[in-house]
Design an enzyme around this catalytic site. Structure first.
Site, PDB file in Angstrom:
ATOM      1  CE  LYS A  11      45.765  43.089  40.773  1.00 12.46           C
ATOM      2  NZ  LYS A  11      45.567  41.844  41.564  1.00 12.46           N
ATOM      3  CE1 TYR A  51      43.081  38.843  37.822  1.00  9.15           C
ATOM      4  CE2 TYR A  51      41.705  40.772  38.120  1.00  9.15           C
ATOM      5  CZ  TYR A  51      42.939  40.156  38.188  1.00  9.15           C
ATOM      6  OH  TYR A  51      44.042  40.861  38.634  1.00  9.15           O
ATOM      7  CG  PHE A  59      39.753  34.771  45.186  1.00 11.98           C
ATOM      8  CD1 PHE A  59      40.037  35.399  43.979  1.00 11.98           C
ATOM      9  CD2 PHE A  59      40.418  33.586  45.491  1.00 11.98           C
ATOM     10  CE1 PHE A  59      40.951  34.870  43.084  1.00 11.98           C
ATOM     11  CE2 PHE A  59      41.338  33.041  44.590  1.00 11.98           C
ATOM     12  CZ  PHE A  59      41.603  33.688  43.394  1.00 11.98           C
ATOM     13  CB  THR A  93      49.586  36.163  44.973  1.00 10.98           C
ATOM     14  OG1 THR A  93      50.050  35.595  43.753  1.00 10.98           O
ATOM     15  CG2 THR A  93      48.144  36.612  44.833  1.00 10.98           C
ATOM     16  CG  ASN A 114      47.543  41.515  44.740  1.00  9.88           C
ATOM     17  OD1 ASN A 114      46.921  42.192  43.926  1.00  9.88           O
ATOM     18  ND2 ASN A 114      47.766  40.225  44.568  1.00  9.88           N
ATOM     19  CG  HIS A 117      47.328  41.440  36.290  1.00  6.81           C
ATOM     20  ND1 HIS A 117      46.930  40.161  36.599  1.00  6.81           N
ATOM     21  CD2 HIS A 117      47.676  41.425  34.967  1.00  6.81           C
ATOM     22  CE1 HIS A 117      47.012  39.407  35.503  1.00  6.81           C
ATOM     23  NE2 HIS A 117      47.467  40.146  34.504  1.00  6.81           N
ATOM     24  CD  GLU A 128      46.832  38.745  31.495  1.00  5.50           C
ATOM     25  OE1 GLU A 128      46.423  37.847  32.260  1.00  5.50           O
ATOM     26  OE2 GLU A 128      47.836  39.434  31.761  1.00  5.50           O
TER      27      GLU A 128
HETATM   28  P1  ADP Z   1      48.698  36.828  40.689  1.00  7.13           P
HETATM   29  O1  ADP Z   1      48.014  38.177  40.558  1.00  7.13           O
HETATM   30  O2  ADP Z   1      49.901  36.890  41.599  1.00  7.13           O
HETATM   31  O3  ADP Z   1      48.987  36.199  39.370  1.00  7.13           O
HETATM   32  P2  ADP Z   1      46.480  34.957  40.937  1.00  7.13           P
HETATM   33  O4  ADP Z   1      46.461  34.895  39.439  1.00  7.13           O
HETATM   34  O5  ADP Z   1      46.529  33.669  41.691  1.00  7.13           O
HETATM   35  O6  ADP Z   1      47.674  35.874  41.477  1.00  7.13           O
HETATM   36  O7  ADP Z   1      45.185  35.713  41.451  1.00  7.13           O
HETATM   37  C1  ADP Z   1      44.684  36.837  40.745  1.00  7.13           C
HETATM   38  C2  ADP Z   1      44.307  37.899  41.753  1.00  7.13           C
HETATM   39  O8  ADP Z   1      43.224  37.419  42.553  1.00  7.13           O
HETATM   40  C3  ADP Z   1      45.412  38.252  42.789  1.00  7.13           C
HETATM   41  O9  ADP Z   1      46.356  39.166  42.286  1.00  7.13           O
HETATM   42  C4  ADP Z   1      44.574  38.822  43.906  1.00  7.13           C
HETATM   43  O10 ADP Z   1      44.157  40.164  43.650  1.00  7.13           O
HETATM   44  C5  ADP Z   1      43.355  37.905  43.883  1.00  7.13           C
HETATM   45  N1  ADP Z   1      43.510  36.743  44.785  1.00  7.13           N
HETATM   46  C6  ADP Z   1      44.302  35.659  44.599  1.00  7.13           C
HETATM   47  N2  ADP Z   1      44.190  34.782  45.612  1.00  7.13           N
HETATM   48  C7  ADP Z   1      43.272  35.327  46.482  1.00  7.13           C
HETATM   49  C8  ADP Z   1      42.699  34.914  47.731  1.00  7.13           C
HETATM   50  N3  ADP Z   1      43.055  33.759  48.304  1.00  7.13           N
HETATM   51  N4  ADP Z   1      41.815  35.751  48.332  1.00  7.13           N
HETATM   52  C9  ADP Z   1      41.442  36.918  47.753  1.00  7.13           C
HETATM   53  N5  ADP Z   1      41.935  37.363  46.579  1.00  7.13           N
HETATM   54  C10 ADP Z   1      42.841  36.590  45.942  1.00  7.13           C
HETATM   55 MG    MG Z   2      47.680  35.524  37.897  1.00  2.96          MG
END
Ligand code: ADP
Ligand code: MG
Length: 138
Positions: A11, A51, A59, A93, A114, A117, A128
């Site tokens: 990212k 997304y 968010f 996450t 973070n 992805h 994807e």
């Molecule tokens: P992952 O990337 O671990 O699969 P998710 O699919 O739940 O996590 O979420 C997609 C992305 O959205 C996360 O990687 C992060 O960048 C963002 N995200 C997830 N939860 C939050 C939150 N509570 N607040 C802000 N951003 C979030």
């Molecule tokens: Mg995810």
């Protein structure tokens, strides 16, 4: 376990930190092969579509803004149980909950910014990968 493929995105936060190579080394050192790769700045439409599953989440808009804030490094990783293995290497996450030694524990700034992805199932990995790569690139 089967040889699988998964989609990875480094990212904008991690690209800005200049740690693409360090993150790719984690993949390779864990036995994952990089079989396709490209770097690009996502359009707003691409980030929204990628997304879309999170559209209803509070968010979502900020996540899209973050994902288009700079270049991303998109790759396809291949290996035994690649989808789960990549998720393990990435860490949780929220970096606060990510196990020490994981990519997110080391490189993520927040639950949003973070670093990486990774696809979460065989179905989403397929969706994807074809979202970003044409058949001749895979
Ligand atoms: P992952 O990337 O671990 O699969 P998710 O699919 O739940 O996590 O979420 C997609 C992305 O959205 C996360 O990687 C992060 O960048 C963002 N995200 C997830 N939860 C939050 C939150 N509570 N607040 C802000 N951003 C979030
Ligand atoms: Mg995810």
């Amino acid at each position: 376990m089967a040889v699988l493929r998964t989609l990875s995105i480094i990212k904008p936060d991690a690209v800005n930190k200049n740690v693409i190579g360090k993150i790719l080394d984690r993949f390779e050192s864990s036995g994952l092969k990089i079989v396709a790769a490209k770097m690009k700045k996502l359009s707003q439409g691409e980030a929204q579509a990628f997304y879309a599953v999170h559209k209803a989440r509070p968010f979502y808009n900020e996540l899209v803004e973050f994902m288009i804030s700079g270049r991303v490094f998109i790759s396809v990783l291949e290996g035994e149980d690649a989808i789960a293995l990549n998720r393990e290497i990435m860490g949780a996450t929220n970096p606060v909950e990510a196990k020490p030694g994981t990519i997110r524990a080391e490189f993520a700034d927040s639950i949003q910014n973070n670093a990486v992805h990774g696809s979460d199932s065989v179905e989403t990995a397929q969706q994807e990968m074809t979202f970003f790569f044409s058949p001749d690139e895979l």
